[in-house]
Scaffold this motif. Sequence first.
Motif, mmCIF file in Angstrom:
data_model
loop_
_atom_site.group_PDB
_atom_site.id
_atom_site.type_symbol
_atom_site.label_atom_id
_atom_site.label_comp_id
_atom_site.label_asym_id
_atom_site.label_seq_id
_atom_site.Cartn_x
_atom_site.Cartn_y
_atom_site.Cartn_z
ATOM 1 N N UNK A 26 8.298 2.653 -3.633
ATOM 2 C CA UNK A 26 8.796 2.652 -5.012
ATOM 3 C C UNK A 26 7.786 2.120 -6.020
ATOM 4 N N UNK A 27 6.640 1.711 -5.524
ATOM 5 C CA UNK A 27 5.628 1.078 -6.372
ATOM 6 C C UNK A 27 5.168 2.001 -7.517
ATOM 7 N N UNK A 28 4.986 3.261 -7.186
ATOM 8 C CA UNK A 28 4.446 4.169 -8.204
ATOM 9 C C UNK A 28 5.393 5.317 -8.535
ATOM 10 N N UNK A 29 6.678 5.065 -8.391
ATOM 11 C CA UNK A 29 7.632 6.144 -8.708
ATOM 12 C C UNK A 29 7.622 6.414 -10.219
ATOM 13 N N UNK A 30 7.991 7.655 -10.544
ATOM 14 C CA UNK A 30 7.989 8.020 -11.963
ATOM 15 C C UNK A 30 9.209 7.436 -12.659
ATOM 16 N N UNK A 83 0.820 -1.223 0.000
ATOM 17 C CA UNK A 83 0.000 0.000 0.000
ATOM 18 C C UNK A 83 0.847 1.263 0.000
ATOM 19 N N UNK A 84 0.502 2.155 0.910
ATOM 20 C CA UNK A 84 1.208 3.449 0.928
ATOM 21 C C UNK A 84 2.669 3.301 1.372
ATOM 22 N N UNK A 138 -6.275 -12.601 0.740
ATOM 23 C CA UNK A 138 -5.434 -12.264 -0.414
ATOM 24 C C UNK A 138 -4.164 -11.540 0.032
ATOM 25 N N UNK A 139 -3.123 -11.713 -0.736
ATOM 26 C CA UNK A 139 -1.860 -11.044 -0.445
ATOM 27 C C UNK A 139 -1.880 -9.610 -0.967
ATOM 28 N N UNK A 140 -1.310 -8.701 -0.195
ATOM 29 C CA UNK A 140 -1.128 -7.348 -0.745
ATOM 30 C C UNK A 140 0.313 -6.869 -0.562
ATOM 31 N N UNK A 141 1.174 -7.798 -0.157
ATOM 32 C CA UNK A 141 2.574 -7.417 0.079
ATOM 33 C C UNK A 141 3.333 -7.430 -1.246
ATOM 34 N N UNK A 142 4.099 -6.385 -1.468
ATOM 35 C CA UNK A 142 4.962 -6.350 -2.654
ATOM 36 C C UNK A 142 6.264 -7.076 -2.299
ATOM 37 N N UNK A 143 6.186 -8.389 -2.248
ATOM 38 C CA UNK A 143 7.348 -9.160 -1.774
ATOM 39 C C UNK A 143 8.494 -9.086 -2.785
#
Length: 546
Positions: A171-175, A166-167, A217-222
């Motif tokens: 780095x998930x939504x970096x440009x 999540x928040x 459900x998983x939400x971890x960016x492993x």
Amino acid sequence: MDLKKLAARLIPDENLPSLSDCEKAYPPRVLKEGAEVTRLAPSPTGFIHLGNLYSALADERAAHTTGGVFYLRIEDTDEKRKVDGAVESVIRSLKYFGINFDEGAEIDGENAYGPYYQRRRAPIYRAFAKDLIERGLAYPCFCTEEELDEIRRVQTENKEITGYYGKYAVWRDKSEEEIYAALDKGMPYVIRLKSQGDVNIKHTFRDAIKGSITVTENNQDVVILKSDGIPTYHFAHAIDDHFMRTTLVIRGEEWLSSLPIHIELFKVLGFELPRYGHTCSLMKVDGGTKRKLSKRKDPELSLDFYRAQGYYPAAVIKYLMTILNSNFEEWAAKNPTASYTEFPFSVSKMGRSGALFDLDKLNDVSRDELSKLTPEEMYEFLNGWVKEFGTDADRAHFENSGYIIKILALIMGAGQKKRRKDIERAEQSVRLFDYFFDDTFAPEYSFRFDGDTVNGMLSAFAESYDENDDNSAWFAKLKTAAASVGFASENSEYKANPEKYKGNVSDAAEIVRIAITGSPNSPDLCTVMGILGRERSLARLDAAKR
Ligand code: GLU
């Protein structure tokens, strides 16, 4: 963002296989309907324990009762924990217990689904990671250890679930600019899954052992590729179990909490999920409470313990079978001569929670199994142990197989209606032979009678001893000798007038027994003397005089 360009920058490797090449290289196995493909997938840390054997037995049975395949895969992605010789040790340990692989690392077999060392499969993992990046399902993360620690600290403070999601997945939504700037600076990075899951959604999952369970459900960016480009367990096992065409993953219940991650990984990779069965932990009763077997506290967790103590491997397996399937014991009682391999093993009948491992029970099974051997088979088993763990004296004694087999026939009660069950383990039983050899005969002459009585009894018996006497002639002579020094030759006489005698005939026999074996307890004395031979027996009668 140009994801193809980013993927090429992050994973620039030339000659990566294409995804369809992988599918072609590892085609579905041609096996009959219902055949299970299972694997043991240890990390080569050098410590193979009872839990591994328990799982391996379940894997092996699941594969071999269905006409499937059981293979060995080495999960060596963690270089730091690697121990030399660990793979050989796994194979050797399991082989000792009669568990053999059909294919895999260091195994002579078909081996078409290898390599079976994860480090040697790097191009496959990297090809799939690259594909996920191209599809926007994975991304680079440049967080330092300190940054991750800080995220964890904040989450703990806020009483939130820890992790990178999540928040917090910064780095998930970096440009594009930010990512290339970090790359240009040469900052180290890992590749993370861009999770598509939602923790508010729950699914029912059928575990092959635990039955119906609920998974969120998983939400971890492993992390899927570590900063050295090596995959994590999560990512590597998903790819390997798919391409090695595993149908049933049996593993410890400590992996249950990662199951949501694995379900998502199989989904994004486009692979069919194998069945999973999570085994329960092995427990023991300690001070009235049940607890997990611990590496630090319980030597019986290590498989080396069973070899060093000389446990009969088939007994350990038989005992583990009773823990694996609770109906095994009844089946074994009904089929006393059948091998455990004939038992209709079922994964779904495996225990769902805390299996109790009881060393006393194992010892019972062990005594029972060993009592079924012939003296020759027992010799083979004990000799194997003596060669590796015995003393030099034991090894020299065991060279004389004929002599040892005669002793074994006596100790085991071979040929008698009721077999004796004195032998529990090799380590304990080898000491039972000591008094049969002069170099290890160490008597403690603790007689309950005065020197004259002892000497008189020993002399009188020695004079009449004839090695050709049968048991009853031998006993008649013992009675005569006993009477000559003042013991009652019949129990009834002794009982009627105890004050008239020094003791009864068994007291007199004890004197001879101590002289011959060094102890007031021994198997049939007439046979012991027969095995020792005339000369040695007479010498012992003489040596015991006070
Ligand atoms: N390498 C993992 C371990 O040693 C294997 C778990 C599994 O069987 O998937 O725990």
